[in-house]
Write a protein that holds these residues in place. Structure first.
Motif, mmCIF file in Angstrom:
data_model
loop_
_atom_site.group_PDB
_atom_site.id
_atom_site.type_symbol
_atom_site.label_atom_id
_atom_site.label_comp_id
_atom_site.label_asym_id
_atom_site.label_seq_id
_atom_site.Cartn_x
_atom_site.Cartn_y
_atom_site.Cartn_z
ATOM 1 N N GLU A 26 13.012 22.410 35.671
ATOM 2 C CA GLU A 26 13.510 23.327 36.693
ATOM 3 C C GLU A 26 13.939 22.630 37.978
ATOM 4 O O GLU A 26 14.681 23.200 38.778
ATOM 5 C CB GLU A 26 12.432 24.369 37.023
ATOM 6 N N ALA A 27 13.483 21.402 38.204
ATOM 7 C CA ALA A 27 13.767 20.715 39.469
ATOM 8 C C ALA A 27 14.164 19.262 39.210
ATOM 9 O O ALA A 27 13.365 18.345 39.418
ATOM 10 C CB ALA A 27 12.553 20.780 40.391
ATOM 11 N N PRO A 28 15.402 19.019 38.758
ATOM 12 C CA PRO A 28 15.836 17.644 38.472
ATOM 13 C C PRO A 28 15.722 16.706 39.667
ATOM 14 O O PRO A 28 15.601 15.492 39.487
ATOM 15 C CB PRO A 28 17.301 17.823 38.046
ATOM 16 N N HIS A 157 22.134 15.246 33.810
ATOM 17 C CA HIS A 157 22.840 16.125 32.878
ATOM 18 C C HIS A 157 23.774 15.311 31.982
ATOM 19 O O HIS A 157 23.890 15.567 30.779
ATOM 20 C CB HIS A 157 23.634 17.164 33.670
ATOM 21 N N GLN A 158 24.433 14.311 32.565
ATOM 22 C CA GLN A 158 25.306 13.443 31.771
ATOM 23 C C GLN A 158 24.499 12.536 30.851
ATOM 24 O O GLN A 158 24.915 12.237 29.734
ATOM 25 C CB GLN A 158 26.188 12.599 32.692
ATOM 26 N N GLY A 159 23.345 12.109 31.323
ATOM 27 C CA GLY A 159 22.492 11.221 30.537
ATOM 28 C C GLY A 159 22.482 9.814 31.090
ATOM 29 O O GLY A 159 23.523 9.289 31.501
ATOM 30 N N ILE A 160 21.306 9.213 31.136
ATOM 31 C CA ILE A 160 21.156 7.857 31.653
ATOM 32 C C ILE A 160 20.399 7.004 30.646
ATOM 33 O O ILE A 160 19.697 7.517 29.771
ATOM 34 C CB ILE A 160 20.422 7.845 33.016
ATOM 35 N N ARG A 212 18.294 12.598 28.869
ATOM 36 C CA ARG A 212 19.132 13.668 29.403
ATOM 37 C C ARG A 212 18.227 14.805 29.858
ATOM 38 O O ARG A 212 17.300 15.203 29.145
ATOM 39 C CB ARG A 212 20.124 14.171 28.355
ATOM 40 N N VAL A 213 18.481 15.299 31.069
ATOM 41 C CA VAL A 213 17.683 16.384 31.645
ATOM 42 C C VAL A 213 18.614 17.543 31.965
ATOM 43 O O VAL A 213 19.613 17.368 32.667
ATOM 44 C CB VAL A 213 16.952 15.928 32.928
ATOM 45 N N VAL A 214 18.297 18.705 31.449
ATOM 46 C CA VAL A 214 19.104 19.890 31.720
ATOM 47 C C VAL A 214 18.299 20.858 32.573
ATOM 48 O O VAL A 214 17.073 20.887 32.536
ATOM 49 C CB VAL A 214 19.566 20.582 30.414
#
Length: 219
Positions: A26-28, A157-160, A212-214
């Protein structure tokens, strides 16, 4: 200045063949410390810094011009993001305006930029070779201060790409609140339940991982 635009579709589809950890959080912005330490981003081909930020990652418009006040590419201060070129192995650091005379000197197109001519990025970088133009590669990125908090969701969101050991160390340092806002975890498409005292359940192998974090509100 919080970045509020809708996130673009992730551009990296093959994840560089790495194991994939997918989180819903919920909190990137709570990942900002991890992003400050440094991570790798995939890039499909040689491009300008503006193309990387806007067309690939999704950092565009007013935020690019007003909030990205300090940019370093391979240790050189950047004033013009259209002239700076992203190519294999480069190192990129993004920051908001920094305080004091040093901050004013490093600021993009600032009044004191003449004081740092020796470390400013040349307006004429070497031209890329034909072999560089159409190959995918990775670059190292660091996001500092407010930029890290503002853009954490967008980059994640893009991914690292980062080492599993760095990721686990980050998880171990997080407070209970971080895990209360962690809504789902998938590793290699398998659902996992992860709590602060049960990090071993991740069972991530040594080496690199694609994270990846959404966040539901921007998907």
């Amino acid at each position: 200045m919080t970045y509020t635009a809708k996130y673009p579709e992730p551009y990296c589809k093959d994840m560089f063949g790495l194991p994939v950890l997918m989180l819903e959080h919920e909190a990137p912005e709570q990942f900002s410390l991890l992003l400050q330490q440094g991570f790798f981003m995939p890039v499909p081909k040689v491009c300008s810094l503006r193309e990387f930020l806007c067309e690939l990652v999704g950092v565009c418009g007013v935020y690019t011009e007003k909030s990205l006040q300090t940019i370093f590419l391979d240790g050189s201060a950047v004033d013009d993001i259209d002239q700076a070129t992203i190519r294999p192995g480069c190192r990129l650091a993004l920051s908001a305006a920094m305080p004091g005379l040093v901050g004013a000197t490093m600021r993009r197109d600032g009044y004191f930029k003449r004081m740092r001519e020796g470390i400013s990025l040349s307006s004429r970088q070497e031209e890329e070779t034909d072999s560089e133009q159409d190959i995918s590669f990775r670059i190292q990125v660091r996001l500092y201060n407010a930029v890290g908090r503002d853009l954490a969701g967008l980059f994640l969101h893009q991914g690292i790409i980062l080492s599993s050991s760095d990721l686990m160390q980050f998880f171990k340092s997080r407070p209970d609140k971080f895990f209360s806002e962690l809504k789902s975890v998938k590793f290699q498409s398998s659902e996992l339940t992860v709590e602060q005292g049960n990090l071993e359940s991740l069972n991530i192998p040594e080496g690199e991982v694609f994270l990846r974090v959404v966040s539901g509100e921007k998907e």
